[in-house]
Design an enzyme around this catalytic site. Structure first.
Site, PDB file in Angstrom:
ATOM      1  N   ASP A  85      25.996  73.787  49.586  1.00  0.00           N
ATOM      2  CA  ASP A  85      24.601  73.544  49.977  1.00  0.00           C
ATOM      3  C   ASP A  85      24.452  73.691  51.488  1.00  0.00           C
ATOM      4  O   ASP A  85      25.434  73.603  52.238  1.00  0.00           O
ATOM      5  CB  ASP A  85      24.138  72.149  49.519  1.00  0.00           C
ATOM      6  CG  ASP A  85      24.975  71.018  50.101  1.00  0.00           C
ATOM      7  OD1 ASP A  85      26.220  71.131  50.081  1.00  0.00           O
ATOM      8  OD2 ASP A  85      24.396  70.036  50.602  1.00  0.00           O
ATOM      9  N   GLU A 150      26.311  68.017  49.926  1.00  0.00           N
ATOM     10  CA  GLU A 150      26.939  67.399  51.095  1.00  0.00           C
ATOM     11  C   GLU A 150      25.892  67.012  52.126  1.00  0.00           C
ATOM     12  O   GLU A 150      26.017  65.995  52.802  1.00  0.00           O
ATOM     13  CB  GLU A 150      27.963  68.358  51.717  1.00  0.00           C
ATOM     14  CG  GLU A 150      28.947  67.675  52.659  1.00  0.00           C
ATOM     15  CD  GLU A 150      28.440  67.529  54.082  1.00  0.00           C
ATOM     16  OE1 GLU A 150      29.004  66.717  54.831  1.00  0.00           O
ATOM     17  OE2 GLU A 150      27.462  68.217  54.471  1.00  0.00           O
TER      18      GLU A 150
HETATM   19 ZN   LIG Z   1      29.053  70.641  56.336  1.00  0.00          ZN
END
Ligand SMILES: [Zn+2]
Length: 445
Positions: A85, A150
């Site tokens: 992501d 994340e």
């Molecule tokens: Zn990162």
């Protein structure tokens, strides 16, 4: 020093990175099999496809939280943790090129995610591919684990840890070289107390920054000004409103900042009689090391505790303060929280957990850190020492795992920024470091 990486690996790595950048993978609405939206899922699928093409066994979580790619044999797992992501690109007009169509200009690759974390993930992946092409056998399984959340709440890696086999040791290429071997525990919490009819405060500040301003326009303004003068605190006088002034820094460096919210609360405490304000004025005061509240909490590996108290809301029903604590790696978390609960109770405040990330700590003299450091030094000639950090990477979610690269010292930080870019030369150096390090840790001739 030998180099496993060929020109062809370098070129293919760049082409694969372009394929990943072409999948805009920032958080959007949840859909079936795509808990963080179709973008992160598409990037994960593309990465799994690339891994399969390179000869890895792959597995994608059917719910779409994570995927992994594996090569080698053995009981142990050497994990390599990255994320697919990205943060949104902002206004594409601010970019010199399309953020989701990577281009290479003068040896620099541009696109959202090239530094964070698609580029470093690809660098580590092609490092292992180069070892495979050199005929190296692995005495452990090398497992790449890719998350898709994340940048927000780490729900991806939480699912992995719930459902999959744990790694034995590993690295996360989502930070800087050389090695980050300690990341403090990160505890964000609320302190909840009674409301007040007499004094009220309303503000909204994030957990992770020391507030530079705190406004007050309530009753007894003249007395509050007088209290600020006595305390010798700076403020801006707008007549029927004052703004107390401080200096903002990141929460992990809180003792270096000047906290405007605490300064305002200390002044208010001199004017109003209210237990939660006493907590600031007579106990916590301005000390972001938390010494006044908890004594000296520190260790040799990671330094002193920091506490950033960045927000106070007082209305008729409730008082609510928010704190961000960075806890030294060897300190007992539960014991510290119990002590904190006891102390704040004296001021009518109740402790409430918001979010906790466990610390990362792999000692400097461990074999893992020693090996990574010696390879880094051999490839680059650079003498930078292993680092501690108040920040957070996926490394802390697993045992015996450290953050390792992919940014070399001195590389400008474009993560989360417009025109995100990475010099290909630097990316190829990172590949070379990863290949040699992974070879020394799990390779057998
Ligand atoms: Zn990162």
């Amino acid at each position: 020093m030998r180099n496993f990486i060929t020109d062809q690996h370098e070129q293919e790595a760049v082409e694969s990175l372009k394929r990943l950048v072409a999948k805009p993978s920032y958080l959007t609405e949840k859909e079936e099999g795509a808990p963080f939206g179709t973008g992160p899922r598409a990037a994960l699928d593309e990465m799994m496809k690339i891994c399969a093409e390179l000869g890895f066994e792959t597995y994608t979580d059917p719910d779409g939280y994570y995927g992994y790619a594996q090569v080698g044999e053995g009981k142990s797992i050497f994990g390599i943790l990255g994320h697919m992501d990205v943060v949104p690109a902002g206004d594409p007009k601010d970019w010199d090129s399309d953020p989701f169509k990577a281009v290479v200009k003068n040896g620099v690759i541009y696109g959202r995610g090239v530094q964070d974390d698609k580029g470093p993930s690809i660098a580590a992946l092609y490092a292992v591919k180069a070892l495979m092409d050199a005929g190296i056998k692995f005495k452990e399984r090398i497992r790449f684990i890719f998350g898709t959340d994340e940048e927000t709440l780490w729900r991806c890696i939480a699912q992995y840890n719930k459902k999959e086999e744990p790694i034995t040791h590993g690295i996360s290429p989502d930070s800087e070289f050389p090695v980050t071997y300690a990341e403090k525990g990160l505890q964000q919490s609320y302190l909840i107390g009674p409301g007040s009819k007499e004094v009220q405060l309303s503000m909204k500040n994030p957990f992770n920054a020391v507030p530079a301003q705190a406004a007050y326009s309530g009753p007894k303004l003249d007395k509050v000004k007088q209290a600020l003068d006595e305390l010798d605190f700076d403020y801006k006088d707008n007549g029927d409103e004052i703004i107390v002034l401080g200096k903002s820094v990141h929460a992990m460096l809180a003792p270096q900042g000047v906290n405007a919210v605490l300064r305002l609360a200390m002044a208010l405490d001199k004017v109003f009689s209210f237990a939660p304000l006493d907590f600031i004025g007579k106990c916590f005061k301005e000390d972001a090391t938390g010494k006044n509240l908890l004594g000296d909490v520190e260790d040799e590996a990671s330094g002193h505790l920091t506490i950033n108290l960045s927000n106070i809301e007082i209305n008729e029903e409730q008082t609510r303060m928010q704190i961000d604590m960075r806890i030294p790696v060897t300190v007992d978390h539960d014991q510290l929280i119990a002590q904190l609960e006891k102390e704040v109770a004296k001021y009518d405040l109740k402790y409430e957990n918001f979010d906790y990330l466990e610390p990362l700590y792999v000692p400097k003299d461990s074999e893992l850190v020693q090996t990574l450091m010696s390879v880094y030094h051999a490839v680059t000639g650079d003498n930078t020492q292993p680092q501690i950090s108040g920040g957070a990477t996926f490394a802390r979610t697993m045992t015996q795992c450290v953050a390792f690269g992919g940014m070399l010292p001195g590389v400008p930080d474009y993560m989360h920024q417009v025109n995100e870019q990475w010099e290909l030369d630097k990316m190829f150096t990172a590949m070379k470091i990863y290949a040699e390090a992974i070879y020394q840790i799990v390779g057998q001739n």
